[in-house]
Design an enzyme around this catalytic site. Sequence first.
Site, PDB file in Angstrom:
ATOM      1  CE  LYS A   1      -4.138   1.670   2.464  1.00 38.93           C
ATOM      2  NZ  LYS A   1      -5.025   1.384   3.627  1.00 38.93           N
TER       3      LYS A   1
ATOM      4  NE  ARG B   1      -3.315  -5.005   3.120  1.00 38.53           N
ATOM      5  CZ  ARG B   1      -3.675  -4.273   2.056  1.00 38.53           C
ATOM      6  NH1 ARG B   1      -3.564  -4.791   0.835  1.00 38.53           N
ATOM      7  NH2 ARG B   1      -4.122  -3.055   2.180  1.00 38.53           N
TER       8      ARG B   1
ATOM      9  CG  ASP C   1     -13.187  -2.165  -3.957  1.00 42.29           C
ATOM     10  OD1 ASP C   1     -14.368  -1.875  -3.721  1.00 42.29           O
ATOM     11  OD2 ASP C   1     -12.241  -1.408  -3.704  1.00 42.29           O
TER      12      ASP C   1
ATOM     13  CG  ASP D   1      -7.632  -1.206   1.734  1.00 43.03           C
ATOM     14  OD1 ASP D   1      -6.712  -0.493   2.148  1.00 43.03           O
ATOM     15  OD2 ASP D   1      -8.258  -0.952   0.686  1.00 43.03           O
TER      16      ASP D   1
END
Length: 465
Positions: A116, A182, A263, A273
């Site tokens: 990310k 992650r 998503d 997320d």
Amino acid sequence: MSEEPQAAKYRADPAITTLADWLGAPVDAADFPETRLRFRNDRAAASVGLGALSDEDWARHFGRFVPLEGNLPRPLALKYHGHQFRVYNPQIGDGRGFLFAQMRDQAGRLMDLGTKGSGQTPYSRAGDGRLTLKGAVREILATEMLEALGVNTSKTFSVIETGENLMRDDEPSPTRSAVMVRLSHSHIRIGTFQRLLALEEPDHMEALIAYCLEHFPGPPPPEDAPGRGEPAVMLMHNVVERMADLAASYMVAGFVHGVLNTDNMNITGESFDYGPWRWLPEWDPSFTAAYFDHGGLYAFGRQPEALHWNCGQFAVALRLLADTEPLVFALERFGPLYMEAVAHRWCWRLGVEPRGLEEDSQLVSVCEKTMRESKAQPDAFFFAHRGGRDASGELGDALADYTPVADIHDYWDDAAPQSMVINEVEAIWSAIDESDDWQPLMDKVAALRRMGEAHGTPPRPAGHA
């Protein structure tokens, strides 16, 4: 973070390469001005055989993204569509992240290292592909707290400060930047399947279903389930079971994800997320985490409905290969599975032995009523009444016939529980922002892991890892 023992050997397994030609696009990471290591999750690293990396090698792999041995030669930005606040959007995909590597953990599960804030991709649209350092710190706090409370969550593996100044509309700018990695059990989303439906690609969907069943297996559907031997139907049952448990785990943790779009739904049922998340200051079903969620679509009390709706969209996508009846049969299991998971997880967090679905559901109702009336912060409520202690009135009556679990951890003797209300989150960030003091964050991570040890292993859906 303190060093952890090497719990597994590194076993590269870039299984996604069999799908890569149509599932994603090869990309390169941004060339950051600097790579200053801020957080390395040695516990998570040990689970996939990477705990012995030096800090220098860590920064090379997770800041410069030099490939890991035997792994993906280039990162893969994944393609997917999705419903965002119930509006279908085909113009998404990995816009500021990519799949960097895959390997097996100590249990043999296929694990992903995804990013990310690693730079722009073909799916960035107008975005800069970056992540604020505050966003990365918040992700550390969210994942550590969730793991301690038994939620099936991704792990924040690495945070590296990158030396760029970012402009953002929703926080003071310019602000510091970071790239985060992650560790997650898959990055295949419900939206991944929605894209294949929209493009009418049944062969690719069949291949993706086979990939998911091979690498993320679950128990077979119930004996009376129609079409129970069909791959699409089998996967539908697995996803419903996992999503029902995930919804229950959010509610028992008092957690509000904030953006439960399709998503953001991993088919393994693993939460990931984290953007505008919050923990409840008090038991309020209408509490909303995202300032832009004006209608409260993803408010705390509506999260089970949101995950059920997302499962419905998964069923719609699978109609490309399966009949309606078996998919609807699977979808209708969500409600009962959710209620069962809430009951089991509630008893687990409260520290009492389950007595049966009817009795346990009544206990949940009494506890919710008590929290609403007392305006108790949920973490404080569960801690104060652990094992039925200090319970009086209606709550005392509800707990009278319950057997406490054997609590041997000294955490339960603390003066107060760990929590993650917004004031503490802001204080931890302020120490970093104003004086570059990372100790409050490290202390909090250590305290949350101690809380997780005290809670022990949470209940999981039967047959699911």
